[in-house]
Scaffold this motif. Structure first.
Motif, short mmCIF file in Angstrom:
data_model
loop_
_atom_site.label_atom_id
_atom_site.label_comp_id
_atom_site.label_asym_id
_atom_site.label_seq_id
_atom_site.Cartn_x
_atom_site.Cartn_y
_atom_site.Cartn_z
N SER A 90 0.68 -1.11 -0.23
CA SER A 90 -0.56 0.09 -0.51
C SER A 90 1.22 1.36 -0.33
O SER A 90 0.19 2.26 -0.05
CB SER A 90 -0.97 0.08 1.02
N VAL A 95 -4.53 1.12 -3.32
CA VAL A 95 -4.97 -0.07 -2.65
C VAL A 95 -6.41 0.48 -2.22
O VAL A 95 -6.80 1.35 -1.41
CB VAL A 95 -4.68 -0.73 -1.55
N VAL A 97 -9.43 -1.15 -0.85
CA VAL A 97 -10.52 -2.67 -0.19
C VAL A 97 -11.70 -2.47 0.09
O VAL A 97 -12.93 -1.69 0.32
CB VAL A 97 -9.73 -3.11 0.98
N ALA A 122 -5.48 1.70 3.88
CA ALA A 122 -5.71 1.81 2.01
C ALA A 122 -5.17 2.83 2.27
O ALA A 122 -6.40 3.33 3.06
CB ALA A 122 -7.09 0.36 2.48
#
Length: 351
Positions: A90, A95, A97, A122
């Motif tokens: 990350s 990223v 999620v 994230a």
């Protein structure tokens, strides 16, 4: 043209093993592609969310191959299980999620800690219901402005008429304890004097011992001749099951949303369900606080039996709930809306 790498559990698109999370992932990926996104799909083999070392190593190698700055959408079953892999990645990848159901809700302190580490690192988190978003914010130190809701869509189908006595009951859920089939059978055992039949559609191989217990329970309650366990149905066969139903019944103990309920309502079929998790969101509320179904407390076979009895004995109630289900049908949104919502999140972290 925008691009995203989607990391999903291997087998997510296997029609023989449908789950709500798998269907959501497949429809979201298709929706993003239809909206013009270039989606690179990376199925990751492993027993998620409890992977062995080889699965972690595969995920590590996959993430290492992605160029710096790539936007990566990771299913929560993967991201929440291996923060030791996802958190370092990350730092150079963007990223996002996708959380279907927080692992921490199951009371495992280690899973809660690990999931929290992954979500905190994230760039953004997408949840599939407002209830799930609330739970994420309750459990983890994640900034509210980074947690977004993208409710599942549904394909509106032709409305059904139902039978005069309303006795065709349908339950669509895998045969696992969370889905509460034992509670449903216990409830139906209390209304055995009324005219009904129940079809249970769903996987029976996830917990074979529990599935066998349900068969025995139906026998013990004297309702085995009126209950059928049909196994997995998909596509036209599943659609036909909904079309033949008078009411969909779900006695779940744990539910982040309840896509089977919107599938029913998309056909104008009322629902009887436990008021747990994101179920009230899926059922919806019409003006004046009216519901297109009956909601009962979870874990209460007596309350569920009373709801089924009222449905079977009161024609006016059935007519009212069918009208409300048709009204709710008109307000349901499609998977294109889901994809639009997630696309905005992905574009935001990629900007």
């Amino acid at each position: 043209m925008s691009g995203v790498h989607a990391l999903v559990p291997a087998g997510f698109d296997d029609p023989a093993h449908p789950t709500g999370g798998n269907v959501y992932d497949r429809r979201l990926i298709d929706g993003l592609a239809s909206a013009g996104w270039v989606v690179a799909v990376h199925p990751v083999a492993g027993t998620w969310p409890t992977p062995q070392r080889p699965a972690r190593d595969r995920l590590h190698r996959l993430l290492a191959r992605l160029p710096d700055g790539s936007v990566v959408l990771v299913d929560g079953l993967i991201a929440s299980a291996v923060p030791e892999v996802v958190v370092p990645a990350s730092r150079r990848l963007r990223v996002v999620v996708l959380v279907h159901l927080p692992l921490g809700r199951r009371g495992d302190p280690d899973a809660t800690t690990r999931e929290g580490e992954g979500l905190a690192a994230a760039a953004a988190v997408v949840t599939t219901s407002r209830w799930t978003r609330d739970r994420v914010l309750e459990l983890y130190p994640v900034s509210p402005d980074r947690v977004h809701v993208a409710e599942p869509g549904v394909d509106r189908a032709a409305p059904t008429r139902g039978t005069p006595n309303g006795g065709r009951l349908l339950c669509v859920a895998a045969l696992t304890p969370d889905k509460g089939h034992d509670l449903l059978l216990a409830a139906l055992g209390k209304v055995g004097h009324l005219e009904w039949e129940l079809v249970c559609v769903g996987r029976n191989d996830l917990d074979p011992a529990y599935a066998a217990e349900l068969v025995g329970l139906a026998v013990d309650l004297g309702v085995d001749g009126r209950v059928s366990f049909a196994g997995t149905r998909t596509g036209a066969r599943l659609a036909a099951s909904y079309a033949a139903a008078d009411v969909v019944v779900l006695a779940t103990r744990l539910e982040s949303y309840g896509m089977v309920l919107t599938e029913a309502l998309a056909r104008g079929v009322p629902v009887i369900a436990t008021e747990v998790g994101g179920v009230p969101e899926a059922v919806g509320e019409l003006p004046g606080g009216r519901h297109p179904g009956l909601l009962v407390p979870p874990g209460d076979p007596g309350a569920l039996a009373d709801a089924v009895r009222r449905w079977l004995e009161l024609p006016d109630l059935r007519a009212t709930l069918r009208e409300r289900a048709l009204a709710r049908r008109e307000s349901l949104t499609g998977w294109d809306r889901t994809a639009e919502t997630v696309a905005r999140v992905l574009a935001g972290v990629g900007a």
